[in-house]
Design a protein around this motif. Structure first.
Motif, mmCIF file in Angstrom:
data_model
loop_
_atom_site.group_PDB
_atom_site.id
_atom_site.type_symbol
_atom_site.label_atom_id
_atom_site.label_comp_id
_atom_site.label_asym_id
_atom_site.label_seq_id
_atom_site.Cartn_x
_atom_site.Cartn_y
_atom_site.Cartn_z
ATOM 1 N N GLY A 76 13.517 5.740 29.973
ATOM 2 C CA GLY A 76 13.682 4.544 30.123
ATOM 3 C C GLY A 76 14.515 3.323 29.756
ATOM 4 N N GLY A 77 15.477 3.671 29.132
ATOM 5 C CA GLY A 77 16.033 2.602 28.419
ATOM 6 C C GLY A 77 15.489 2.775 26.515
ATOM 7 N N GLN A 78 14.339 3.703 26.092
ATOM 8 C CA GLN A 78 13.688 3.507 24.688
ATOM 9 C C GLN A 78 14.191 5.589 24.473
ATOM 10 N N THR A 79 13.965 5.013 22.760
ATOM 11 C CA THR A 79 14.212 6.363 22.159
ATOM 12 C C THR A 79 13.182 6.768 22.108
ATOM 13 N N ALA A 80 12.994 7.814 22.266
ATOM 14 C CA ALA A 80 12.077 8.415 21.715
ATOM 15 C C ALA A 80 11.980 9.464 20.228
ATOM 16 N N LYS A 81 11.725 9.452 19.722
ATOM 17 C CA LYS A 81 11.682 10.785 18.571
ATOM 18 C C LYS A 81 10.480 11.794 18.474
ATOM 19 N N LEU A 82 9.363 10.969 18.501
ATOM 20 C CA LEU A 82 8.138 12.188 19.103
ATOM 21 C C LEU A 82 8.070 12.108 20.479
ATOM 22 N N VAL A 83 7.808 12.700 21.162
ATOM 23 C CA VAL A 83 7.320 13.271 22.645
ATOM 24 C C VAL A 83 5.630 14.016 22.552
ATOM 25 N N ILE A 84 4.570 13.770 22.751
ATOM 26 C CA ILE A 84 3.134 14.041 22.815
ATOM 27 C C ILE A 84 2.457 13.704 24.431
ATOM 28 N N GLY A 85 2.730 15.629 24.380
ATOM 29 C CA GLY A 85 2.554 15.757 26.195
ATOM 30 C C GLY A 85 0.901 16.038 25.371
#
Length: 143
Positions: free
Chosen positions: A88-97
């Motif tokens: 959503g326009g932000q950068t995620a370097k960690l994706v924690i499901g």
């Protein structure tokens, strides 16, 4: 945090889209027997309702309330994305499901938010070279 295990951690992942990242986080949960395929669909629905990006380069994809029955056991999938992926326009370097039985997901969200509110912790997680480093940081911070 007993819900995160080395086999649910993925290092150096690359995703072109938010959807790919959410699908991958859900697949790890599904492969570990935590959720059914319906829950992974609900993770995409949740993102469509509200961005799961929480700040500090961290996104926490999780299912909708309606998908509670698709959770078979509580668990966390951890995807390290050093080059980042757009949420959503932000950068995620960690994706924690996350997936939680009953209200356990609320405790998981709280613990992850506390851990990731410290930018130095996020940087350590992004730079970690082994799954054991990531696991150790989680255990150290939320014990």
């Amino acid at each position: 945090m007993p819900f995160i295990q080395t086999e649910m951690i993925r290092l150096n992942q690359t995703f072109a889209t938010t959807e790919e990242a959410i699908t991958a986080a859900g697949a790890v949960l599904q492969d570990a027997g935590c959720v059914t395929p319906e829950y992974v669909e609900a993770m995409h629905e949740r993102q469509a309702i509200a961005n799961v990006y929480i700040g500090n380069y961290v996104a926490i994809p999780h299912g909708t309330e309606a998908a509670k029955s698709a959770v078979q056991k509580t668990g966390i999938s951890f995807l390290q994305v050093p080059d980042g992926v757009d949420f959503g326009g932000q950068t995620a370097k960690l994706v924690i499901g996350i997936a939680g039985v009953n209200d356990e997901h609320l405790e998981l969200l709280s613990q992850i938010a506390i851990l990731c509110s410290d930018e130095s912790n996020v940087e350590r997680l992004v730079q970690a070279k082994t799954k054991e480093e990531i696991l150790a940081l989680f255990m150290e911070e939320v014990a």
